[in-house]
Write an enzyme that holds these catalytic residues in place. Sequence first.
Site, PDB file in Angstrom:
ATOM      1  N   GLY A  25      15.825 -13.598  -5.581  1.00 33.23           N
ATOM      2  CA  GLY A  25      15.010 -14.714  -5.106  1.00 33.23           C
ATOM      3  C   GLY A  25      13.530 -14.445  -5.134  1.00 33.23           C
ATOM      4  O   GLY A  25      12.744 -15.334  -4.807  1.00 33.23           O
ATOM      5  N   GLU A  43      19.660 -15.912   0.396  1.00 36.88           N
ATOM      6  CA  GLU A  43      19.782 -17.249  -0.191  1.00 36.88           C
ATOM      7  C   GLU A  43      19.830 -17.198  -1.709  1.00 36.88           C
ATOM      8  O   GLU A  43      20.418 -18.064  -2.357  1.00 36.88           O
ATOM      9  CB  GLU A  43      18.624 -18.138   0.279  1.00 36.88           C
ATOM     10  CG  GLU A  43      17.289 -17.968  -0.409  1.00 36.88           C
ATOM     11  CD  GLU A  43      16.585 -16.660  -0.100  1.00 36.88           C
ATOM     12  OE1 GLU A  43      15.733 -16.243  -0.902  1.00 36.88           O
ATOM     13  OE2 GLU A  43      16.883 -16.071   0.949  1.00 36.88           O
ATOM     14  N   ASP A  44      19.222 -16.159  -2.300  1.00 32.61           N
ATOM     15  CA  ASP A  44      19.188 -16.052  -3.755  1.00 32.61           C
ATOM     16  C   ASP A  44      20.591 -15.888  -4.350  1.00 32.61           C
ATOM     17  O   ASP A  44      20.936 -16.529  -5.354  1.00 32.61           O
ATOM     18  CB  ASP A  44      18.274 -14.916  -4.195  1.00 32.61           C
ATOM     19  CG  ASP A  44      18.489 -13.628  -3.413  1.00 32.61           C
ATOM     20  OD1 ASP A  44      19.442 -13.552  -2.601  1.00 32.61           O
ATOM     21  OD2 ASP A  44      17.702 -12.693  -3.604  1.00 32.61           O
ATOM     22  N   PHE A  45      21.424 -15.049  -3.719  1.00 29.45           N
ATOM     23  CA  PHE A  45      22.792 -14.852  -4.203  1.00 29.45           C
ATOM     24  C   PHE A  45      23.570 -16.164  -4.166  1.00 29.45           C
ATOM     25  O   PHE A  45      24.262 -16.525  -5.131  1.00 29.45           O
ATOM     26  CB  PHE A  45      23.499 -13.794  -3.356  1.00 29.45           C
ATOM     27  CG  PHE A  45      24.967 -13.641  -3.683  1.00 29.45           C
ATOM     28  CD1 PHE A  45      25.379 -12.826  -4.724  1.00 29.45           C
ATOM     29  CD2 PHE A  45      25.929 -14.323  -2.947  1.00 29.45           C
ATOM     30  CE1 PHE A  45      26.732 -12.693  -5.036  1.00 29.45           C
ATOM     31  CE2 PHE A  45      27.284 -14.201  -3.254  1.00 29.45           C
ATOM     32  CZ  PHE A  45      27.681 -13.380  -4.295  1.00 29.45           C
ATOM     33  N   GLY A  95      22.388 -18.644  -6.826  1.00 26.34           N
ATOM     34  CA  GLY A  95      22.954 -18.290  -8.120  1.00 26.34           C
ATOM     35  C   GLY A  95      24.421 -18.674  -8.224  1.00 26.34           C
ATOM     36  O   GLY A  95      24.880 -19.192  -9.246  1.00 26.34           O
TER      37      GLY A  95
END
Length: 396
Positions: A209, A234-236, A239
Amino acid sequence: MESLDLTLFGLAIFLFAGWCFNWFLHVLAILYGKWKLHRPTPAVPPENLPGISVLKPLVGVDPHLFENLESFFTLKYPAFELLFCIQDEMDGALMVVKSLCQKYPNVDAKLFLGGKKVGVNPKINNMSIGYEAAKYDLIMISDSGLKMAPDTLLDMALTLTDKVGLVHQMPYACSRKGIASHLEKVYFGSQHAKMYLCADVFRINCTTGMSCLMRKNVVEEAGGLKEFGQYLAEDFFLGQAFLDRGWRVKITSHPAMQNSGMYSISQHHNRLVRWMKLRTAMLPLTMFLEPISQCMVMGAMVSWAVTYLFDWSPLMFFLGHVLVWFLLDYLQIKVIENKPLPFSKFEYIVCWFLNELSYLALIVQSHIDSTISWRGKKFRLRWGGYVEEIHTKQTV
């Protein structure tokens, strides 16, 4: 007795096969990195490029903030806007942004104060108003500690093809002074880069992220940015939302150049421990796979296996294993750096051993306490990646 021998034989074969597969991943990461990274960016007519809204969540000021943010004002891209999001109007970052807006009046830059409470993730809360105000269909999230090359945004936009829904940059680091900077480069240029490059080949979710470009309509299908405010990683989950909807997630050819002005070995280690805790909560299998995938642990285990299978000298095998791993990591970091390394071979040796020997201790540390400190707040981590904020009682 015979069943015990069969069990030990099976275990030895399994360990030796895993060891061979590890070398395949090492070589694959080096070759793929050589092919994928640092490609020249082709010239594209401006009218063929989509507009991009760049979200910049800011908290506090470090010595490199002006330099890092200025690199976004000088991007060579025809249509983009910079959306600076600051939670506290007393934050020193506000003056840095205003001074850059005055210096580059022709750049479309906007400032959003206060954020919006949509979950426990302070970064998502900070960006929410800016996200809602974005005028373009492509959204980029970019951390304050990144320094951007002028053609990186163009490279990311060109990577976002018809089948790709999200593009992110593989984390690396700018050259700074001192052993802490060298250690960061060795970590992000060796074992971390190996993981990212192989994940990209096998289409495994490894989204970062700190710098990612995505299609806003897909985020909206998943519930909007606020949907991811319940996670710290939140990035995982962003994705994964793209993968679940049939989109591909790719890395771009330009690594993300982290350039924080405040860095130290302890800060680097604390960051790694936080990431380990999040990985364990989201993917519990990593609790077992991560330790045995490290050089020293794998070497010790496979040394027993080859002694059992082939009657080889365990000490000589272990030393050879460490030497080859060390050399392959050196080749890989040279591929990632793409120019002469900013430290001597002796400094590389010191940082490599420090990284390898400290990593196991950090893994143990990550399992001792499930709380996470981030952006001035404390959180309790739950299985599945969910978190809850820990509110401390104030006494008077």
